[in-house]
Design an enzyme around this catalytic site. Structure first.
Site, PDB file in Angstrom:
ATOM      1  N   THR A 169       0.849  -1.190   0.000  1.00  0.00           N
ATOM      2  CA  THR A 169       0.000   0.000   0.000  1.00  0.00           C
ATOM      3  C   THR A 169       0.885   1.242   0.000  1.00  0.00           C
ATOM      4  O   THR A 169       1.850   1.327   0.762  1.00  0.00           O
ATOM      5  CB  THR A 169      -0.929   0.033   1.226  1.00  0.00           C
ATOM      6  OG1 THR A 169      -1.844  -1.066   1.140  1.00  0.00           O
ATOM      7  CG2 THR A 169      -1.729   1.327   1.276  1.00  0.00           C
ATOM      8  N   PHE A 171       1.144   5.030   0.930  1.00  0.00           N
ATOM      9  CA  PHE A 171       0.570   6.062   1.777  1.00  0.00           C
ATOM     10  C   PHE A 171       1.161   7.416   1.393  1.00  0.00           C
ATOM     11  O   PHE A 171       2.324   7.505   0.971  1.00  0.00           O
ATOM     12  CB  PHE A 171       0.895   5.806   3.260  1.00  0.00           C
ATOM     13  CG  PHE A 171       0.160   4.647   3.864  1.00  0.00           C
ATOM     14  CD1 PHE A 171      -1.022   4.848   4.566  1.00  0.00           C
ATOM     15  CD2 PHE A 171       0.641   3.358   3.752  1.00  0.00           C
ATOM     16  CE1 PHE A 171      -1.707   3.778   5.134  1.00  0.00           C
ATOM     17  CE2 PHE A 171      -0.031   2.286   4.318  1.00  0.00           C
ATOM     18  CZ  PHE A 171      -1.208   2.502   5.009  1.00  0.00           C
TER      19      PHE A 171
END
Length: 281
Positions: A169, A171
């Protein structure tokens, strides 16, 4: 202080601990609430997930960013290791329902389908773990991080429950201050922009042409319709380079002829993960 969406033990919480181990991290009920905390000066930073290598972009964030007066000052790539967890005494065969955030459910959808579990979406992964822990049921499980299992005293039934290895992921770290890094030779930077194209033929082609002619590599292009209209598209672009570099300045000049509402969201150092792995949107 840095804020994030979700409960303690969420992947956003884990990312905060990895990037800012000495900074207080506080949970917020929603992405909007976390971003507003920073906008109103109640927190210094917000850790916000933007996209995942398996499940794609977090649509809500792209719609919130244009409404906020915040800047991207850093990016962080967090490896995701989803764990299937449940109260003590639960087995894979006894599970009927699995709870987690929609992104996590999407990232584990093949495994969920093969096991015949019924997926139920929750506001965040750690919240799912808390809910399952409080229920004490042996036919319910959650998909969350190992940190959530530890915090909510759940047994990990299977590590690496995600469908694809290398699940990551990305961020972004948001601040109310721009905090532009100095332009240093040999350092890789990413610059993020927002803009709308003018209502002229081939406007997007012409708007992006300036980046090509000036040797600026475009690494991400996202389009979406602003709320309440079907007539204009807004674009979020990530570019390789510093906003103060000559090639990017020339490209921005060309962009201004064919686009409007151009806004620099931030220039920040490229995360080392960009050089060491392929990140697919």
């Amino acid at each position: 202080m840095i804020v994030y969406q979700g409960h303690e033990g969420a992947y956003s919480h884990r990312a905060c601990k990895h990037v800012f181990p000495d900074k207080e991290a506080r949970a917020c009920s929603s992405f909007r609430a976390a971003m507003e905390e920073v906008e109103q000066g109640k927190a210094d930073l917000a850790m916000i997930p933007l996209e995942n290598s398996t499940a794609g972009r977090v649509e809500e964030i792209y719609r919130l960013i244009p409404k906020m007066s915040l800047f991207i000052i850093e990016e962080h790539f967090e490896s995701v290791n989803h764990c299937l967890m449940a109260p003590k005494g639960t087995t894979k065969d006894s599970i009927k329902t699995v709870y987690s955030h929609p992104q996590a459910l999407a990232q584990c959808s093949d495994h969920i389908r093969k096991l015949g579990y019924h997926p139920v979406a929750t506001l965040d992964t750690a919240g799912a773990a808390l809910q399952v822990s409080q229920s004490g049921s042996t036919d319910a499980a959650a998909i969350a991080s190992s940190l959530a299992a530890e915090l909510y005293q759940l047994e990990i039934i299977e590590q690496g429950f995600q469908d694809q290895s290398g699940n990551t992921t990305r961020f972004i770290i948001l601040s109310h201050e721009q905090n532009l890094p100095p332009l240093e030779p040999g350092v890789a930077y990413i610059t993020s922009l927002l803009f709308k194209v003018r209502n002229i033929p081939a406007a997007l082609y012409k708007a992006l042409g300036g980046f090509a002619t000036n040797g600026v590599n475009l690494v991400k292009l996202e389009s979406y319709m602003p709320g309440g209209t079907l007539n204009a598209s807004q674009f979020h672009v990530d570019l390789e380079g510093h906003v103060n570099s000559r090639p990017l300045q020339l490209a921005m000049e060309e962009l201004s002829f064919f686009a409007e509402d151009v806004r620099v969201l931030g220039t920040y150092r490229a995360h080392p993960a960009r050089a060491s792995r392929s990140f697919h949107d």
